[in-house]
Design an enzyme around this catalytic site. Structure first.
Site, PDB file in Angstrom:
ATOM      1  N   HIS A  14      -3.161   7.055   3.147  1.00 37.26           N
ATOM      2  CA  HIS A  14      -3.612   5.773   2.598  1.00 37.26           C
ATOM      3  C   HIS A  14      -4.952   5.420   3.249  1.00 37.26           C
ATOM      4  O   HIS A  14      -5.113   5.494   4.461  1.00 37.26           O
ATOM      5  CB  HIS A  14      -2.558   4.698   2.901  1.00 37.26           C
ATOM      6  CG  HIS A  14      -3.037   3.311   2.650  1.00 37.26           C
ATOM      7  ND1 HIS A  14      -3.668   2.949   1.477  1.00 37.26           N
ATOM      8  CD2 HIS A  14      -2.999   2.183   3.409  1.00 37.26           C
ATOM      9  CE1 HIS A  14      -3.989   1.667   1.537  1.00 37.26           C
ATOM     10  NE2 HIS A  14      -3.603   1.186   2.699  1.00 37.26           N
ATOM     11  N   ASN A  69     -10.167  -0.073   0.649  1.00 35.85           N
ATOM     12  CA  ASN A  69      -8.706  -0.010   0.598  1.00 35.85           C
ATOM     13  C   ASN A  69      -8.254  -0.461  -0.793  1.00 35.85           C
ATOM     14  O   ASN A  69      -8.356  -1.643  -1.120  1.00 35.85           O
ATOM     15  CB  ASN A  69      -8.139  -0.907   1.701  1.00 35.85           C
ATOM     16  CG  ASN A  69      -6.623  -0.938   1.733  1.00 35.85           C
ATOM     17  OD1 ASN A  69      -5.964  -0.492   0.803  1.00 35.85           O
ATOM     18  ND2 ASN A  69      -6.068  -1.473   2.803  1.00 35.85           N
ATOM     19  N   CYS A  96       0.819  -1.219   0.000  1.00 31.45           N
ATOM     20  CA  CYS A  96       0.000   0.000   0.000  1.00 31.45           C
ATOM     21  C   CYS A  96       0.849   1.263   0.000  1.00 31.45           C
ATOM     22  O   CYS A  96       0.329   2.365  -0.178  1.00 31.45           O
ATOM     23  CB  CYS A  96      -0.940   0.003   1.203  1.00 31.45           C
ATOM     24  SG  CYS A  96      -2.033  -1.410   1.207  1.00 31.45           S
TER      25      CYS A  96
HETATM   26  O1  UT7 Z   1      -3.607  -1.421   3.767  1.00 29.01           O
HETATM   27  C1  UT7 Z   1      -2.619  -2.181   4.405  1.00 29.01           C
HETATM   28  C2  UT7 Z   1      -2.760  -2.170   5.824  1.00 29.01           C
HETATM   29  N1  UT7 Z   1      -3.984  -2.805   6.244  1.00 29.01           N
HETATM   30  C3  UT7 Z   1      -4.625  -2.264   7.245  1.00 29.01           C
HETATM   31  O2  UT7 Z   1      -4.235  -1.221   7.700  1.00 29.01           O
HETATM   32  C4  UT7 Z   1      -5.770  -3.024   7.850  1.00 29.01           C
HETATM   33  C5  UT7 Z   1      -5.623  -2.947   9.324  1.00 29.01           C
HETATM   34  N2  UT7 Z   1      -6.635  -3.677  10.067  1.00 29.01           N
HETATM   35  C6  UT7 Z   1      -7.929  -3.276  10.189  1.00 29.01           C
HETATM   36  O3  UT7 Z   1      -8.349  -2.347   9.550  1.00 29.01           O
HETATM   37  C7  UT7 Z   1      -8.764  -3.980  11.218  1.00 29.01           C
HETATM   38  O4  UT7 Z   1      -7.950  -4.808  12.005  1.00 29.01           O
HETATM   39  C8  UT7 Z   1      -9.934  -4.809  10.616  1.00 29.01           C
HETATM   40  C9  UT7 Z   1     -10.994  -3.901  10.056  1.00 29.01           C
HETATM   41  C10 UT7 Z   1      -9.397  -5.741   9.553  1.00 29.01           C
HETATM   42  C11 UT7 Z   1     -10.579  -5.651  11.709  1.00 29.01           C
HETATM   43  O5  UT7 Z   1     -11.036  -4.822  12.769  1.00 29.01           O
HETATM   44  P1  UT7 Z   1     -10.654  -5.174  14.287  1.00 29.01           P
HETATM   45  O6  UT7 Z   1     -11.317  -4.170  15.120  1.00 29.01           O
HETATM   46  O7  UT7 Z   1      -9.161  -5.298  14.355  1.00 29.01           O
HETATM   47  O8  UT7 Z   1     -11.370  -6.545  14.491  1.00 29.01           O
HETATM   48  P2  UT7 Z   1     -10.733  -7.949  14.914  1.00 29.01           P
HETATM   49  O9  UT7 Z   1      -9.944  -8.533  13.806  1.00 29.01           O
HETATM   50  O10 UT7 Z   1     -10.070  -7.800  16.253  1.00 29.01           O
HETATM   51  O11 UT7 Z   1     -12.059  -8.781  15.102  1.00 29.01           O
HETATM   52  C12 UT7 Z   1     -13.031  -8.460  16.081  1.00 29.01           C
HETATM   53  C13 UT7 Z   1     -14.218  -9.420  15.933  1.00 29.01           C
HETATM   54  C14 UT7 Z   1     -13.807 -10.898  15.855  1.00 29.01           C
HETATM   55  O12 UT7 Z   1     -14.777 -11.651  16.527  1.00 29.01           O
HETATM   56  P3  UT7 Z   1     -14.503 -12.180  18.021  1.00 29.01           P
HETATM   57  O13 UT7 Z   1     -13.258 -13.006  17.918  1.00 29.01           O
HETATM   58  O14 UT7 Z   1     -14.311 -10.939  18.849  1.00 29.01           O
HETATM   59  O15 UT7 Z   1     -15.733 -12.957  18.343  1.00 29.01           O
HETATM   60  C15 UT7 Z   1     -13.897 -11.187  14.378  1.00 29.01           C
HETATM   61  O16 UT7 Z   1     -14.151 -12.546  14.118  1.00 29.01           O
HETATM   62  O17 UT7 Z   1     -14.918  -9.124  14.727  1.00 29.01           O
HETATM   63  C16 UT7 Z   1     -15.065 -10.338  13.969  1.00 29.01           C
HETATM   64  N3  UT7 Z   1     -15.088  -9.995  12.553  1.00 29.01           N
HETATM   65  C17 UT7 Z   1     -16.195  -9.663  11.893  1.00 29.01           C
HETATM   66  N4  UT7 Z   1     -17.490  -9.575  12.283  1.00 29.01           N
HETATM   67  C18 UT7 Z   1     -18.391  -9.188  11.354  1.00 29.01           C
HETATM   68  C19 UT7 Z   1     -14.018  -9.918  11.695  1.00 29.01           C
HETATM   69  N5  UT7 Z   1     -14.453  -9.538  10.480  1.00 29.01           N
HETATM   70  C20 UT7 Z   1     -15.795  -9.368  10.576  1.00 29.01           C
HETATM   71  C21 UT7 Z   1     -16.790  -8.993   9.655  1.00 29.01           C
HETATM   72  N6  UT7 Z   1     -18.063  -8.915  10.090  1.00 29.01           N
HETATM   73  N7  UT7 Z   1     -16.501  -8.685   8.374  1.00 29.01           N
END
Ligand code: UT7
Length: 325
Positions: free
Chosen positions: A252, A282, A113
């Site tokens: 970004h 993204n 990115c």
């Molecule tokens: O461009 C290159 C760099 N990339 C980035 O900068 C991306 C960076 N990461 C992010 O933007 C975030 O980490 C995400 C948006 C990908 C995820 O958000 P998060 O707040 O970090 O969520 P998480 O991965 O900690 O997941 C929290 C919960 C989990 O459930 P449990 O384990 O708490 O029960 C996931 O399974 O949210 C769940 N989850 C979802 N729920 C509904 C993960 N994806 C989804 C989804 N819909 N699409």
């Protein structure tokens, strides 16, 4: 010649829209979760006949028109992408052919990115060395082609697009600073396991879906905030300006919570941060030049303004840059 200046921008996205409600029908997710956790409402998706060079071509044509430069005047074409048309030849060469940019040499550059910021820096170096007068710098990605639409943790994030800038040698200030970093120790937190020389695609790969993006989103998130924050501070200091001098921050577009965290740490008012991730998600290497072009077209920035870019991505790679338009 003292400086390297952006004299035209352009962008292009595929027509088809994939909305959060479309994704609700594909994986266990909700518009509410996606919107509150990422800020994304919809993204653009390329059809089966569209590759990186096709999307890049639309952006390139517009940037060249805006700059008043013909393809034949270009000395170099650099394409920042992680989703090239082919393993080889470069997307730059495919694009060169389509543009009829006979005089140019062309190549791709891979920095996730952060691809467009790396591209800008390399272009600046080539021009300052006397090796070129006019360069077409492109950020393009068609991430939908390597996205696992059965993985809700990644498929809600990514979209397709391209942004382009024409750069030229100039006596007027242009790129004032570039800060680039990478830390290869974390290459496996965000990557596509198969399809390269380590693990060519075979039936096993297809079964395990290793041809698609794998990401430890939460780990990436934390490092992204810290890295973008330190790179922006370094880029502002290196440019010898103060944060108040920046007219627009064009980061970004990964996640609105990342943008918000960096904005707060920089103490920028909300109106100084440009965001279009709600419409495009993204788009990786395309995200900064696509946002810059929209900011230009919406009149949010004009000639003479100071723009701050910051990116973070696979590798890890990250960086920031201060540019006078
Ligand atoms: O461009 C290159 C760099 N990339 C980035 O900068 C991306 C960076 N990461 C992010 O933007 C975030 O980490 C995400 C948006 C990908 C995820 O958000 P998060 O707040 O970090 O969520 P998480 O991965 O900690 O997941 C929290 C919960 C989990 O459930 P449990 O384990 O708490 O029960 C996931 O399974 O949210 C769940 N989850 C979802 N729920 C509904 C993960 N994806 C989804 C989804 N819909 N699409």
């Amino acid at each position: 010649m003292k400086y390297v200046k952006i004299i035209g921008t352009g962008s292009s996205v595929p027509e088809a829209i994939l909305s959060n409600s479309d994704l609700e029908k594909m994986v266990d997710t909700s518009d509410e979760w996606i919107t509150s956790r990422t800020g994304i409402k919809e993204r653009r998706i390329a059809d089966e006949n569209t590759a990186a060079s096709d999307v890049a071509y639309g952006a390139a044509e517009k940037a060249l028109k805006a700059a008043g430069v013909s393809p034949q005047e270009l000395d170099v074409i650099i394409v920042g992408t992680i989703t090239p048309d082919f393993i080889f030849p470069s997307t730059g060469c495919v694009l060169q052919s389509r543009l009829g940019a006979k005089k140019a040499y062309a190549f791709d550059l891979m920095a996730g990115c952060s691809g467009f910021l790396y591209t800008l820096h390399v272009a600046e170096g080539i021009i300052k060395s006397g090796g070129a007068e006019k360069i077409l710098a492109i950020g393009v990605d068609v991430l939908s082609k390597v996205t696992d639409f059965e993985d809700r943790s990644t498929c809600i994030l990514f979209g397709d697009g391209a942004g382009a800038a024409v750069l030229t040698a100039s006596e007027e200030p242009g790129i004032l600073s570039s800060i680039l970093n990478s830390d290869g120790n974390h290459w496996d937190l965000l990557y596509v396991p198969a399809g390269g020389s380590r693990t060519p695609i075979d039936e096993e790969v297809l079964k395990s879906r290793e041809q698609y993006i794998k990401m430890e989103g939460n780990d990436v998130f934390k490092v992204a905030v810290k890295s973008m924050e330190s790179a922006t501070a370094d880029a502002i200091a290196k440019a010898n300006v103060s944060p108040e001098d920046i007219d627009l921050f064009v980061p970004h577009q990964a996640n609105h919570r990342i943008l918000e965290a960096v904005r707060k740490r920089l103490n920028f008012p909300e109106e100084k941060v440009f965001a279009n991730l709600d419409k495009y998600g993204n788009t990786s290497g395309a995200s900064i030049p696509l946002a810059l072009d929209e900011a230009v077209r919406q009149g949010k920035v004009k000639e003479g303004n100071l723009v701050l870019f910051a990116a973070f991505g696979a590798g890890f790679t990250w960086g920031a840059s201060v540019v006078k338009l």
